[in-house]
Design a protein around this motif. Structure first.
Motif, PDB file in Angstrom:
ATOM      1  N   ALA A 268      -7.230  70.885  62.286  1.00 42.41           N
ATOM      2  CA  ALA A 268      -6.589  71.768  60.663  1.00 42.41           C
ATOM      3  C   ALA A 268      -7.873  72.578  59.763  1.00 42.41           C
ATOM      4  O   ALA A 268      -7.621  73.100  59.324  1.00 42.41           O
ATOM      5  N   LYS A 269      -8.442  71.448  59.575  1.00 38.33           N
ATOM      6  CA  LYS A 269     -10.206  71.602  58.805  1.00 38.33           C
ATOM      7  C   LYS A 269     -10.428  72.314  58.882  1.00 38.33           C
ATOM      8  O   LYS A 269     -10.901  73.605  57.580  1.00 38.33           O
ATOM      9  N   GLY A 270     -10.819  72.400  59.991  1.00 33.46           N
ATOM     10  CA  GLY A 270     -12.289  73.682  60.425  1.00 33.46           C
ATOM     11  C   GLY A 270     -11.120  75.674  60.832  1.00 33.46           C
ATOM     12  O   GLY A 270     -12.386  76.213  60.448  1.00 33.46           O
ATOM     13  N   ALA A 275     -10.676  80.362  58.240  1.00 31.48           N
ATOM     14  CA  ALA A 275     -10.058  81.298  58.022  1.00 31.48           C
ATOM     15  C   ALA A 275     -10.609  81.465  56.867  1.00 31.48           C
ATOM     16  O   ALA A 275     -10.386  82.306  55.766  1.00 31.48           O
ATOM     17  N   ALA A 276     -11.083  80.423  55.369  1.00 28.31           N
ATOM     18  CA  ALA A 276     -11.272  81.178  54.597  1.00 28.31           C
ATOM     19  C   ALA A 276     -12.141  81.925  54.527  1.00 28.31           C
ATOM     20  O   ALA A 276     -12.379  82.673  53.165  1.00 28.31           O
ATOM     21  N   LEU A 277     -13.534  81.324  55.009  1.00 30.11           N
ATOM     22  CA  LEU A 277     -14.021  81.885  54.729  1.00 30.11           C
ATOM     23  C   LEU A 277     -14.225  83.420  55.775  1.00 30.11           C
ATOM     24  O   LEU A 277     -15.396  84.186  54.833  1.00 30.11           O
ATOM     25  N   SER A 278     -13.406  83.283  56.748  1.00 33.79           N
ATOM     26  CA  SER A 278     -13.248  84.969  57.086  1.00 33.79           C
ATOM     27  C   SER A 278     -12.646  86.152  56.918  1.00 33.79           C
ATOM     28  O   SER A 278     -12.649  86.890  56.576  1.00 33.79           O
ATOM     29  N   HIS A 294      -3.184  77.349  52.235  1.00 29.03           N
ATOM     30  CA  HIS A 294      -2.145  76.920  51.360  1.00 29.03           C
ATOM     31  C   HIS A 294      -2.176  75.146  52.802  1.00 29.03           C
ATOM     32  O   HIS A 294      -1.195  74.339  51.967  1.00 29.03           O
ATOM     33  N   GLY A 295      -2.298  75.051  53.585  1.00 34.95           N
ATOM     34  CA  GLY A 295      -1.676  74.057  54.574  1.00 34.95           C
ATOM     35  C   GLY A 295      -2.948  72.753  54.047  1.00 34.95           C
ATOM     36  O   GLY A 295      -3.215  71.740  54.661  1.00 34.95           O
ATOM     37  N   TRP A 296      -4.302  72.932  53.455  1.00 36.32           N
ATOM     38  CA  TRP A 296      -5.297  72.102  53.142  1.00 36.32           C
ATOM     39  C   TRP A 296      -4.616  70.808  52.522  1.00 36.32           C
ATOM     40  O   TRP A 296      -5.219  70.097  53.198  1.00 36.32           O
ATOM     41  N   PRO A 297      -3.847  70.625  50.969  1.00 35.98           N
ATOM     42  CA  PRO A 297      -3.368  69.816  51.125  1.00 35.98           C
ATOM     43  C   PRO A 297      -3.261  68.305  51.375  1.00 35.98           C
ATOM     44  O   PRO A 297      -3.511  67.053  51.820  1.00 35.98           O
ATOM     45  N   ALA A 298      -1.850  69.192  52.943  1.00 41.84           N
ATOM     46  CA  ALA A 298      -1.296  68.016  54.195  1.00 41.84           C
ATOM     47  C   ALA A 298      -2.113  67.597  54.417  1.00 41.84           C
ATOM     48  O   ALA A 298      -2.234  66.465  54.988  1.00 41.84           O
ATOM     49  N   MET A 299      -3.496  68.852  54.677  1.00 42.18           N
ATOM     50  CA  MET A 299      -4.152  67.902  56.324  1.00 42.18           C
ATOM     51  C   MET A 299      -5.630  66.864  55.327  1.00 42.18           C
ATOM     52  O   MET A 299      -5.683  65.946  56.351  1.00 42.18           O
ATOM     53  N   TYR A 300      -5.696  67.615  54.188  1.00 46.05           N
ATOM     54  CA  TYR A 300      -6.246  66.960  53.041  1.00 46.05           C
ATOM     55  C   TYR A 300      -5.995  65.254  53.638  1.00 46.05           C
ATOM     56  O   TYR A 300      -7.127  63.937  52.973  1.00 46.05           O
ATOM     57  N   ALA A 301      -5.009  65.054  53.781  1.00 49.92           N
ATOM     58  CA  ALA A 301      -4.690  63.539  52.527  1.00 49.92           C
ATOM     59  C   ALA A 301      -4.505  62.998  54.006  1.00 49.92           C
ATOM     60  O   ALA A 301      -3.950  61.773  54.352  1.00 49.92           O
TER      61      ALA A 301
END
Length: 777
Positions: A268-270, A275-278, A294-301
Motif C-alpha cells: 500500500a505504501k508503494g 499515485a502521489a508522484l504520478s 488519504h489512505g496513508w495514515p492507516a497504512m503508516y500505522a
C-alpha cells in the motif's frame, strides 16, 4: 762486585695484558648477555603491547555493549515518539482536525521517552572520555527546547516549517548517536552495524514522508518545495533499501526485510507513493495530491510497528555480536598471554642455556689455554733447553669440532705445536752451537796449554833473571785468565767442567787454588775456619765458581782495597763469603742480580751482555752444584757474595794427630743428569797438590819433568823467592795436553770444509736471532 743488567720481565706490561684479557672476557660475557636479553625484552614488549591492544579493544567493545544496552532502546523509542509528534504538529499546522486527546497522548508518550532517555544518559559510563556521551549531551540541550516549540504549535506562532525543522534536527541528533554506536572497535562489527544505521535512516525518511503528507492538510495541497522534499524522500528510501540495507544484512535480516516488503502495508505504501508522484495536479503555488494519499495514515500505522521490530532486532543482534566478540577477545587474550609466556620462557631458557654453554666452553678454553701457556709450554721449553725429550700427549690435541669454539681450540693447538717445533729447532740449534763452541774451546785450549807449557819452560830456563821471571809470571797469570774464559765458554755452551781430582781437597787449599786464578790474587785474604774437605768430583766446579766471584770482587773494588774470602761450616753445608769494598749498589739491583744467578739466560741476553758474563757462569755452576749464591750489601758498603755449598759435596778431614787413619768419606750422591754431556771435555789426569813458596803463594809445577836446576847469579847471592803457581791443576785434558798429539800440519780439514762449517754456524746464528726477535715482538 757488580753483575750484568739484562732486560728483565716487565710486570707493568703483564698487568696491562691481564687487564685487557679480563676486559675482553667481560666484554664478551656482556655481549652474550645482551644477545639473550634483547630478543627476550623485544618479545616480551611485543607480547605486552599485543595484550594491551586486545585488552583495550575488549574494554571498548564491552563499553559499547554497555552503552547500547543502557541507551539504545530508550534512544529508539524517543526517536519514534518525536517522529509521531512531528507528524501531529505538522497536521495541526495544516489545519487538520487533531483532537486534544490525541495531541496530549502523543506528547505524553514523548515525555515518557524523554524521561527514560534522560535517566539512561545520566547513568555512569565506564569510559571517562566517550564520544557517545558528547552526542547525548548535545541531544539533551536540544530536548530542553521541546516545550517551547509545543507552545508555538498550540498558538501557531513561529511557522510550521521551523517547528518541523526543530523536530527533524533533534531526530538527526539521535540518529547521530546511533552512528557512533556503529563505529565499534572491531572491523567486522562496524561492517555489521552499517545496515542497521541505514535501516534507522530509512525509517526516518519514511517518517518525513508521513510528516509531509500530514502537512498537506484537508485540501491535500503541497507547495512545490514540500512536494520536492516528498519526491526526494521516496527516492532516498528506495535507494537505502536497495544499496545500503538489503545487500549487507545477514540472511536472517534479509528474510525479515523481504517479509515486510511482501506485506499489504508495504505494498500500500508503494501504491500511495506512486499515485502521489504520478497522479498529482499542478496548481498555482504547488500541487494537489490525489485522493489515494488519504489512505496513508492507516497504512503508516500498520507499517511502523513492523519496521520498529526489524530495527530493534538488528540493534540487539549487533549488541549481542559485540558482546560475543568481547568474550572471544578475552579468550584470545588468555591464549595469547599463555602462549607468549611459554614462548618467552622458552626463549629465555634457550638464551640462558646457549649463553651458559658458550661461556662455559670459553671458560674451559681459557683455563686450558692458561694451563698450557703458564705450565705445560714452559715445562716443555725447559725440557727442550735441557736436551730432554717431550711426550706428545703433553701437547693440546685438535678436537676437530666444527663450531667456532672448537675451531679456536684447534687453532690454539696448532699454534702451540708450531711454537714447540720452533723451540725444538732453537734447542737443537743451541745444542749444535754449544757443540761448535766446545770444539772451538778445545782447539783454543790446546793453544793455551802449549802457551802454559812454554811459559813453564822459560821460567825454569831463565829463573835466575828476576825481572824476566816476574814478566813471565805476569804472562802466566794472563794465560790462566784466558784458560778460565775458555772454560766459561764451555760452561755457557751447556757443558760441565770435568774434574781430574781423585782425592778430596782441603777447603784452605781450595780457596788458595781459586785465588790463584785471579789476576789480582795478592789482594785476596783467605780464611778457612773449619777443617773440611771437598769431594774430588766438584773441586774444579767450586774453584771456578769462587774464582769468578773473586775476579768480579777485585775488578770492581778500589785497587788498594782487600777482598776477603771466608769459609766455615753451617747447618746446610759449607758457607763461603766473599766481601769486597766496591761501589754501593741499589737494593733493587741486588734483587735483579740474584734472580739472574738462578736462571740460565738465552743467547740474546748473553749477546747483549757479552762483556759481563761472570755471574751468568756463576749461575750455571751453582745450578750444577745445587748451591745457593746470594749477593747483598756488606757492612763496609761494598758487596758480599755468600755461597752455600751443600753438605753432600763435603768430606770431614781427620785430625792431624791420627796418622794412618782413613778419612771418612761421604758417599757421593747420584749426580744430576748432565745438561749437555756431549759438550763436556775429556777429564784431566790428576796433578800433584800445590806447594807454597816462601811468600805463601801457589807455585805451578811442571807435570811432565822436574824443573831445571837454576843457575845462581854471578855474584853468588841467592835470588829472593818469587811467587810461583802449579800449572794445569784443573783444566780439561784438551787444554792441558800439548800440541804434539795434534800438530797443526796434521789437521785434515780442508779450507772448503772450514768454510762450510762457518757458513752453517752463521746461518744457525742468524736463524736463532730471527726467532728471538720474533718472540720479543
Amino acid at each position: 762486585m757488580t753483575s750484568i743488567d739484562p732486560e728483565g720481565p716487565r710486570p707493568d706490561e703483564q698487568r696491562k695484558t691481564a687487564r685487557k684479557r679480563r676486559r675482553g672476557a667481560v666484554r664478551l660475557r656482556t655481549l652474550l648477555i645482551w644477545l639473550a636479553v634483547v630478543p627476550t625484552v623485544a618479545m616480551g614488549a611485543q607480547g605486552f603491547f599485543t595484550a594491551d591492544r586486545l585488552v583495550l579493544q575488549s574494554a571498548n567493545l564491552r563499553a559499547d555493549v554497555a552503552d547500547g544496552e543502557r541507551i539504545g532502546t530508550p534512544l529508539y523509542e524517543l526517536m519514534t515518539a518525536l517522529q509521531a509528534e512531528r507528524s501531529t504538529a505538522a497536521a495541526r499546522w495544516a489545519g487538520q482536525p487533531v483532537s486534544h486527546t490525541d495531541l496530549s497522548s502523543g506528547r505524553a508518550d514523548t515525555d515518557r521517552a524523554v524521561a527514560a532517555f534522560q535517566q539512561a544518559a545520566g547513568a555512569r559510563d565506564v569510559r571517562e572520555d566517550d564520544r557517545i556521551d558528547q552526542h547525548v549531551r548535545d541531544a539533551q540541550k536540544q530536548l530542553a527546547q521541546l516545550g517551547t516549540y509545543r507552545e508555538r504549535t498550540d498558538v501557531r506562532s513561529g511557522g510550521a516549517d521551523r517547528t518541523t525543522a526543530y523536530y527533524s534536527g533533534v531526530i538527526q541528533q539521535l540518529i547521530g548517536i546511533f552512528g557512533e554506536f556503529s563505529n565499534l572497535d572491531d572491523a567486522a562489527l562496524s561492517q555489521q552495524s552499517r545496515p542497521v544505521l541505514a535501516l534507522i535512516e530509512a525509517t526516518e525518511v519514511l517518517a518525513r514522508e508521513d510528516t509531509l503528507l500530514a502537512a498537506a492538510g484537508p485540501t491535500g495541497k503541497l507547495s512545490a518545495a514540500k512536494f520536492g522534499e516528498f519526491t526526494d524522500a521516496v527516492g532516498a528510501q528506495r535507494f537505502l533499501y536497495v544499496s545500503s540495507i538489503v545487500p549487507y544484512l545477514s540472511e536472517k535480516g534479509q528474510q525479515a526485510v523481504a517479509q515486510i516488503q511482501s506485506s499489504d502495508a508495504w505494498k500500500a505504501k508503494g501504491r500511495i507513493e506512486a499515485a502521489a508522484l504520478s497522479d498529482h495536479q499542478d496548481v498555482p503555488g504547488g500541487v494537489v495530491l490525489p485522493r489515494a494519499t488519504h489512505g496513508w495514515p492507516a497504512m503508516y500505522a500498520q507499517l511502523v510497528p513492523q519496521l520498529t521490530t526489524l530495527n530493534a532486532d538488528q540493534l540487539r543482534a549487533v549488541i549481542g555480536n559485540a558482546e560475543a566478540t568481547a568474550e572471544d577477545l578475552d579468550g584470545d587474550l588468555a591464549w595469547m598471554i599463555g602462549i607468549s609466556a611459554a614462548a618467552l620462557l622458552l626463549v629465555v631458557a634457550v638464551a640462558v642455556f646457549t649463553t651458559r654453554t658458550v661461556l662455559r666452553r670459553l671458560a674451559l678454553l681459557h683455563e686450558r689455554t692458561v694451563t698450557v701457556a703458564e705450565e705445560t709450554l714452559p715445562e716443555i721449553v725447559d725440557r727442550l733447553q735441557r736436551g730432554q725429550g717431550i711426550d706428545a700427549d703433553a701437547l693440546p690435541m685438535e678436537s676437530n669440532e666444527q663450531d667456532e669454539v672448537g675451531r679456536i681450540s684447534d687453532a690454539f693447538a696448532r699454534s702451540v705445536a708450531v711454537s714447540v717445533d720452533g723451540h725444538r729447532q732453537l734447542a737443537d740449534e743451541r745444542r749444535g752451537f754449544g757443540m761448535f763452541a766446545a770444539g772451538i774451546a778445545s782447539r783454543t785450549g790446546n793453544l793455551v796449554s802449549r802457551q802454559l807449557g812454554l811459559t813453564e819452560e822459560l821460567q825454569d830456563t831463565f829463573g835466575h833473571d828476576e825481572a824476566l821471571l816476574a814478566e813471565l809470571m805476569k804472562s802466566d797469570q794472563l794465560t790462566v785468565g784466558m784458560r778460565r774464559q775458555i772454560e766459561n765458554l764451555l760452561i755457557l755452551a751447556g757443558g760441565e767442567i770435568p774434574d781430574p781430582h781423585v782425592e778430596p781437597m782441603r777447603v784452605a787449599d781450595l780457596l788458595r787454588e781459586a785465588a790463584a786464578e785471579v789476576e789480582e790474587f795478592r789482594r785476596i785474604e783467605r780464611i778457612a775456619l773449619d777443617e773440611v774437605s771437598v769431594e774430588p768430583r766438584v773441586i774444579s766446579a767450586i774453584s771456578h765458581l769462587l774464582a769468578e766471584l773473586l775476579d768480579n770482587a777485585t775488578r770492581f773494588s778500589p785497587p788498594a782495597s782487600k777482598v776477603a774470602i771466608r769459609a766455615e761450616l753451617v747447618t746446610d753445608g759449607l758457607s763461603v763469603e766473599i766481601e769486597d769494598r766496591g761501589p754501593r749498589v741499589a737494593a733493587e739491583r741486588y734483587e735483579e742480580m740474584n734472580g739472574r744467578l738462578h736462571a740460565a739466560p738465552p743467547y740474546s741476553v748473553l749477546a747483549e751482555n757479552a762483556h759481563r758474563l761472570g755471574l751468568f757462569v756463576v749461575g750455571h755452576l751453582a745450578d750444577q752444584l745445587q748451591a745457593r749464591v746470594t749477593l747483598r750489601r756488606s757492612t763496609f758498603g761494598g758487596t758480599s757474595a755468600i755461597v752455600i755449598i751443600p753438605a753432600e759435596h763435603l768430606v770431614r778431614s781427620e785430625p792431624a794427630g791420627t796418622p794412618g787413619a782413613a778419612a771418612p768419606r761421604t758417599p757421593a750422591p747420584e749426580r744430576r743428569e748432565a745438561r749437555k754431556p756431549e759438550l763436556t771435555l775429556h777429564p784431566r789426569p790428576a796433578t800433584p797438590a800445590p806447594t807454597a813458596t816462601a811468600a805463601g803463594l801457589p807455585r805451578r809445577q811442571p807435570s811432565e819433568a822436574p824443573a831445571a836446576e837454576r843457575t845462581p847469579p854471578g855474584d853468588g847471592a841467592a835470588p829472593p823467592p818469587l811467587p810461583e803457581r802449579r800449572p794445569q791443576t784443573h783444566i780439561a785434558q784438551q787444554l792441558r795436553e800439548g800440541r804434539t798429539s795434534e800438530p797443526v800440519s796434521q789437521d785434515t780439514a780442508t779450507p772448503e770444509e772450514v768454510a762450510d762449517a762457518w757458513a752453517d754456524y752463521e746461518q744457525g746464528t742468524e736463524t736463532v736471532e730471527i726467532e728471538l726477535r720474533r718472540d720479543k715482538s
